[in-house]
Scaffold this active site. Structure first.
Site: not given
Ligand code: IFM
Length: 515
Positions: A48, A106, A150, A195-196, A339, A341, A407, A450
């Site tokens: 990203q 991170r 990731h 990640n996730e 993470n 949100y 995140e 994030w």
């Protein structure tokens, strides 16, 4: 109740009303209200951020392939070929991190930049990039927290044996991690394997929206022309991720821990759920959703096996652990990365059991209602109590593990505004929720927003952004500009009292407006 007790109760209620805000979390706090060793940072990930996808020996990952896949309707033709051009601009970006007062960054290593063939020789140019990146961070007192995967398995391994669908991936991942520990572990103390992990398996192999974009009708969110089997592949991939994670932790503990003294964990994505209706059925649906999302990974890590409800509902589609595997997985973490949100609504959905074939959501028998009907909303609502409740839930259910919020942040349409007031409000509220959770005994050890700057986004390409810094895509220099949220976070990290939302945020202060 005596009149004295009534007075005391009213007094306590008054104090609580004064110190919490409209969101029900603490409103006024300073950096030093958090424990001394608590760390605040921000995040990026290799695909990203870096760009330079075929430069200096890097090869494609499964994320490059998905972004370039013509049947992909997620990114509208965009890709991470250039992204933020972090491969060339990292030195300037680290200056911005210093301006912001970040205590930690991170970020992830691109496996296919470091080891272009997936296994075997190390790419010296890639090695030099990460060594330099780490050295500069450390020279400014910014802790590097590295994620090893990731969503970017080298494409060459996907082509060779089907990537994470094959158990061969375990050995290659451990060998790649070994290189990272050997080369960077003298300076890096915090390692995250995946990640996730849960969303990677779900998004990549059930819904098809994440790399490698596999799914099967009727379950995918994209046309499932890439192949796949949504009914079984997510479970198989999740299983291999857990095995790879546990073997990597074992390697770190046996070979590196005594000399490097670092910490290693895994990262998962978690919602908090509000019940659609106050019924026992919806309450049970929420419990199932927690088991299918977090429990899928945390239950094996803490208790050595998948949650009973997953084994019951998925039957033979979810693999078994041998006794030795279960023992190896149990306890294989120093922390859990979370993470978070959104808080979303949840509703019991027994009809999913009538389907001829079932994917993971059908096995869950619950409907997740995200911002009305939109599964991928462009802007998260501000519901910080959800994070506080989630941290409390993880504390109660999994023995209060050390947690890093890896995140948290607010996606907004990428429209160029630097005055991202709702994001400031979001950060202020969620950091307050973390403080409340810690005061309630949660073993949360760090918070990373994030993202540090606007990135190539996982579910939208360049349509939404989460960054503290705006990246001007129309300018060939990709100039960065601090948003109001960067000023707010910097004020907080520099010790200002964050009472109310905008007090003490001076957008004219020292943050560089651009390079
Ligand atoms: O950008 C992603 C990140 O890669 C993984 N977690 C969610 C973020 C926002 O969608």
């Amino acid at each position: 109740m005596s009149s004295n007790s009534v007075h005391l109760l009213s007094f306590i209620t008054l104090i609580l009303i004064m110190v919490t805000n409209a969101y029900g979390v603490v409103d006024e706090y300073v950096r030093d209200d958090f424990p001394a060793d608590f760390v605040f940072g921000a995040g990026t990930s290799a695909y990203q951020y870096e760009g330079a996808v075929l430069e200096d020996g890097r090869t494609y990952s499964i994320w490059d392939t998905l972004a370039h896949y013509s049947g992909n309707n997620i990114y509208n033709g965009a890709n991470g070929d250039v992204a933020c051009d972090g491969y060339h601009k990292y030195k300037e970006d680290i200056e911005l991190m210093v301006d912001t007062g970040l205590e930690a960054l991170r970020f992830s290593v691109s496996w296919s930049r470091l080891i272009p063939n997936g296994r075997g020789p190390v790419n010296l140019k890639g090695l030099q990039y990460y060594n330099d990146f780490i050295d500069i961070l450390i020279s400014h007192g910014i802790q590097p927290h590295i994620t090893l995967h990731h969503s970017d398995l080298p494409q060459i391994l996907e082509d060779e044996y089907g990537g994470w669908l094959s158990r061969k991936s375990v050995k290659d991942f451990v060998a790649y991690a070994d290189v990272c520990f050997r080369e960077f572990g003298d300076r890096v103390l915090h390692w995250t394997t995946f990640n996730e992990a849960n969303v990677f398996a779900l998004g990549g192999y059930d819904l098809g929206v994440l790399p490698p974009g596999r799914c099967s009708y009727p379950f995918g969110y994209i046309n499932c022309t890439n192949g796949g089997d949504s009914t079984s592949e997510p479970y198989i991939v999740g299983h291999h991720l857990l095995l790879a994670h546990a073997s990597t932790v074992r390697l770190y503990r046996k070979k590196y821990k005594a000399t490097q003294h670092g910490f290693i964990g895994i990262n998962i994505f978690a919602y908090w759920y509000n019940l659609d209706s106050n019924t026992i059925e919806d309450e049970k649906a929420a419990e199932r959703a927690h088991d299918f999302y977090e429990g899928w990974f945390l239950n094996p890590l803490v208790y050595g096996d998948y949650p009973e409800i997953m084994k019951k509902n998925a039957g033979s589609r979810i693999p078994n652990f041998t006794k030795q595997e279960s023992e190896r997985i149990k306890g294989s973490f120093d922390f859990v990365g979370v993470n978070h949100y959104d808080t979303i609504s949840i509703k019991n959905n027994p009809s999913s059991f009538e389907m001829e074939t079932r994917d993971m959501y059908a096995d869950m028998a619950a409907t997740l209602i995200v911002n009305g009907t939109d599964m991928f909303p462009t802007q998260s609502e501000i519901t910080p109590l959800g994070l506080q409740k989630l941290l409390n839930y993880l504390k109660e259910k999994y023995g209060n593990p050390p947690i890093y919020i890896h995140e948290n942040g607010q996606g907004q349409p990428r429209n160029g505004t630097l005055i991202d007031t709702p994001r400031v409000e979001y950060l202020h509220a969620y950091i307050g929720a973390v403080l409340d959770a810690i005061r309630n005994g949660s073993n949360t050890m760090g918070y990373f927003t994030w993202s540090f700057l606007d990135l190539f986004e996982m579910l939208s390409g360049y349509k939404t952004s989460y960054g503290l810094y705006y990246v001007d895509l129309d300018d060939k220099e990709l100039t960065r500009y601090p948003k109001l949220s960067a000023h707010w976070y910097a004020s907080f990290l520099k010790g200002k009292n964050m009472s109310g939302i905008f007090e003490n945020v001076n957008s004219q202060e020292t943050l560089s407006s651009s390079y």
